[in-house]
Design an enzyme around this catalytic site. Structure first.
Site, PDB file in Angstrom:
ATOM      1  N   ARG A 128      10.872 -23.723  -7.737  1.00  0.00           N
ATOM      2  CA  ARG A 128      11.923 -23.396  -6.760  1.00  0.00           C
ATOM      3  C   ARG A 128      12.134 -22.113  -6.123  1.00  0.00           C
ATOM      4  O   ARG A 128      12.577 -21.815  -5.201  1.00  0.00           O
ATOM      5  CB  ARG A 128      13.107 -24.002  -7.384  1.00  0.00           C
ATOM      6  CG  ARG A 128      13.196 -25.523  -7.628  1.00  0.00           C
ATOM      7  CD  ARG A 128      14.514 -25.795  -8.183  1.00  0.00           C
ATOM      8  NE  ARG A 128      14.588 -27.335  -8.477  1.00  0.00           N
ATOM      9  CZ  ARG A 128      15.574 -27.998  -9.081  1.00  0.00           C
ATOM     10  NH1 ARG A 128      16.497 -27.484  -9.570  1.00  0.00           N
ATOM     11  NH2 ARG A 128      15.700 -29.254  -8.846  1.00  0.00           N
ATOM     12  N   THR A 134      19.248 -39.489  -3.423  1.00  0.00           N
ATOM     13  CA  THR A 134      19.127 -38.579  -4.658  1.00  0.00           C
ATOM     14  C   THR A 134      20.505 -37.922  -4.704  1.00  0.00           C
ATOM     15  O   THR A 134      20.817 -37.675  -5.986  1.00  0.00           O
ATOM     16  CB  THR A 134      17.827 -37.608  -4.572  1.00  0.00           C
ATOM     17  OG1 THR A 134      16.555 -38.448  -4.265  1.00  0.00           O
ATOM     18  CG2 THR A 134      17.555 -36.901  -5.931  1.00  0.00           C
ATOM     19  N   GLY A 148      12.824 -38.966  -3.856  1.00  0.00           N
ATOM     20  CA  GLY A 148      12.405 -40.248  -4.501  1.00  0.00           C
ATOM     21  C   GLY A 148      11.124 -40.896  -3.631  1.00  0.00           C
ATOM     22  O   GLY A 148      10.599 -40.198  -2.691  1.00  0.00           O
ATOM     23  N   GLU A 194       0.758  -1.102   0.101  1.00  0.00           N
ATOM     24  CA  GLU A 194       0.168  -0.123  -0.145  1.00  0.00           C
ATOM     25  C   GLU A 194       0.882   1.273   0.065  1.00  0.00           C
ATOM     26  O   GLU A 194       0.625   2.115  -0.767  1.00  0.00           O
ATOM     27  CB  GLU A 194      -0.708   0.355   1.276  1.00  0.00           C
ATOM     28  CG  GLU A 194      -1.851  -1.274   1.392  1.00  0.00           C
ATOM     29  CD  GLU A 194      -1.088  -2.322   2.134  1.00  0.00           C
ATOM     30  OE1 GLU A 194      -0.013  -2.625   2.119  1.00  0.00           O
ATOM     31  OE2 GLU A 194      -1.831  -2.816   3.137  1.00  0.00           O
ATOM     32  N   CYS A 232       0.066   0.889   7.613  1.00  0.00           N
ATOM     33  CA  CYS A 232      -0.715   1.469   6.171  1.00  0.00           C
ATOM     34  C   CYS A 232      -2.033   1.849   6.492  1.00  0.00           C
ATOM     35  O   CYS A 232      -2.381   2.773   5.555  1.00  0.00           O
ATOM     36  CB  CYS A 232      -0.870   0.192   5.186  1.00  0.00           C
ATOM     37  SG  CYS A 232       0.931  -0.753   4.879  1.00  0.00           S
TER      38      CYS A 232
HETATM   39  C1  AOF Z   1       4.087  -7.118   4.453  1.00  0.00           C
HETATM   40  N1  AOF Z   1       3.653  -6.347   3.173  1.00  0.00           N
HETATM   41  O1  AOF Z   1       2.631  -5.584   1.742  1.00  0.00           O
HETATM   42  C2  AOF Z   1       1.584  -6.001   3.966  1.00  0.00           C
HETATM   43  C3  AOF Z   1       1.903  -6.686   4.986  1.00  0.00           C
HETATM   44  O2  AOF Z   1       7.397  -6.476   9.779  1.00  0.00           O
HETATM   45  P1  AOF Z   1       6.661  -5.517   9.067  1.00  0.00           P
HETATM   46  O3  AOF Z   1       6.183  -4.531   9.614  1.00  0.00           O
HETATM   47  O4  AOF Z   1       6.925  -5.517   7.681  1.00  0.00           O
HETATM   48  O5  AOF Z   1       5.031  -6.220   9.083  1.00  0.00           O
HETATM   49  C4  AOF Z   1       4.516  -7.408   8.554  1.00  0.00           C
HETATM   50  C5  AOF Z   1       3.068  -7.595   8.676  1.00  0.00           C
HETATM   51  O6  AOF Z   1       2.193  -6.593   8.056  1.00  0.00           O
HETATM   52  C6  AOF Z   1       2.789  -8.845   8.146  1.00  0.00           C
HETATM   53  O7  AOF Z   1       2.852 -10.124   8.674  1.00  0.00           O
HETATM   54  C7  AOF Z   1       1.341  -8.717   7.697  1.00  0.00           C
HETATM   55  O8  AOF Z   1       0.460  -8.909   8.932  1.00  0.00           O
HETATM   56  C8  AOF Z   1       1.023  -7.280   7.653  1.00  0.00           C
HETATM   57  N2  AOF Z   1       0.878  -6.773   6.059  1.00  0.00           N
HETATM   58  N3  AOF Z   1       2.766  -7.416   5.293  1.00  0.00           N
HETATM   59  O9  AOF Z   1       4.955  -7.536   4.628  1.00  0.00           O
HETATM   60  C9  AOF Z   1       2.595  -5.775   2.879  1.00  0.00           C
HETATM   61  N4  AOF Z   1       0.480  -5.280   3.576  1.00  0.00           N
HETATM   62 ZN    ZN Z   2       1.070  -2.471   5.972  1.00  0.00          ZN
END
Ligand code: AOF
Ligand code: ZN
Length: 373
Positions: free
Chosen positions: A187, A199, A296, A55, A87
């Protein structure tokens, strides 16, 4: 309107995917800001753990005033101070009038509080647009929060009758080049790839990710008795971390002389093998949230039998090998009755050039005891 929201949400999901291989343990998030004619004003996505949320990226990328505009994002906007400020606060500050989201953030520090904050500021909030797709995209993140263990996918490449190889081992490839390219994309999505010592010894794979902008996942080798030689490709290709799961009975003097990028984890033994459940706890504690198993039939069988697998991705080639000389993708696993089968739910199918990809989810249940005779 519903169609427009779904179209824009699809764009969010595609933007979010650009963060694959980079955001873990955070979720994949994409965001679009648009006007009343559904014209896109700005876009953004979460590019990496610790970096701006989607955001904030979309808001910072905007070249015009955002007052009265709408914002769509696949995950509920956050309400907490983490590595970045909330946000929701920024959305309110910019005068955005409407927020559309795909799913509630399961993270307990957010979980509905972001939406509540937006509503309290007079913003219209619409939730649940393409919710199933949004939940599927962030299944590693959701599983991490809910279950505190890694999400496990078993990947196979088989004939139509489920064979991963002929007993001669003469031909290495069953599926075609297009399938193998798709497998490399996979991956890039997972934190780690797991395989067995047999493997490594038999095929000497590098287990690298060979796609543009991809990155190599951590490799995990199950090597109970430490049989893999230190010169194996997987240990020496590129310096990426390799975790080797060994028996707790292996003496320390045996684990010197391996390259520096190797971390040995000593594990409890169950029967003659590593106890996978407790090994997975140790792996989770190193920060790994998702594992792709490329092994495997025996290791596949162990994960399935112990009810540890969440998901199965089968690359299937239109060939039939038969049961005399073909090796099954689950080996040594025999149920007596249909009622004792491991059950899965088909999730999706995709036709590639010659092959298909079949994706199924394991139905989680407690281990069923095998009938005794
Ligand atoms: C993200 N990316 O675009 C949104 C998230 O450690 P922070 O401050 O980056 O917060 C991570 C948390 O923020 C994540 O676990 C989720 O709950 C929320 N939203 N997180 O990494 C994003 N919108
Ligand atoms: Zn956020």
């Amino acid at each position: 309107m519903k169609n427009q929201y779904e179209r824009l949400m699809r764009r969010c999901l595609n933007l979010a995917k650009k963060g694959e291989g980079k955001v873990s343990p955070n979720p994949l998030v994409g965001c679009v800001i648009f006007d009343d004619d559904y014209r896109i004003i700005s876009e953004g996505y979460h590019i990496g753990c610790g970096k701006n949320h989607a955001e904030r990226e979309a808001i910072l990328n905007a070249k015009e005033d955002l007052k009265g505009k709408s914002l769509i994002v696949n995950l509920e906007p956050c309400s907490h101070y983490g590595k970045t400020p909330p946000c929701a606060d920024l959305i309110i500050e910019k005068g955005i009038k409407r927020v559309i989201t795909g799913m509630i953030d399961p993270n307990p520090v957010v979980k509905g509080k972001g939406i509540k904050k937006l509503k309290a500021a007079g913003i219209e909030v619409i939730t649940g647009v393409l919710e199933d797709e949004c939940l599927e995209l962030n299944k590693f993140f959701i599983n991490d929060i809910k279950n505190k263990r890694p999400y496990i996918t078993i990947k196979t490449a088989t004939t139509l009758d489920g064979k991963i190889a002929a007993k001669t081992y003469k031909s290495k490839w069953i599926t075609d080049e297009t399938s193998r390219k798709e497998a490399h994309k996979l991956r890039n999505r997972y934190d780690a790839i797991l395989t067995s010592s047999s493997t490594v010894i038999k095929d000497n794979p590098s287990l690298t990710c060979r796609i543009k902008n991809g990155r190599n996942p951590i490799r995990i080798i199950v090597d109970t008795n430490l049989n893999t030689p230190s010169y194996s490709n997987v240990y020496n290709k590129d310096g990426t971390k390799v975790i080797v799961l060994i028996s707790e009975n292996i003496k320390d003097e045996r684990i010197i002389n391996y390259p520096e990028n190797i971390q040995f984890i000593k594990c409890r033994i169950k029967g003659n093998h590593i106890d996978l459940k407790s090994a997975l706890e140790k792996i989770y504690n190193t920060g790994i949230k998702s594992i792709l198993i490329e092994a495997g039939g025996k290791l596949n069988k162990a994960f399935i039998e112990e009810n540890l697998a969440d998901n199965l991705i089968q690359f299937i080639a239109p060939k039939i090998l038969g049961d005399k000389n073909g090796i099954n993708f689950v080996y040594g696993y025999n149920r007596n009755e249909i009622s004792e089968c491991n059950n899965l739910i088909f999730r999706s199918t995709k036709k590639l050039k010659n092959d298909i990809i079949l994706v199924s989810d394991f139905v989680k249940h407690e281990k069923q005891p095998l009938k005794r005779y």
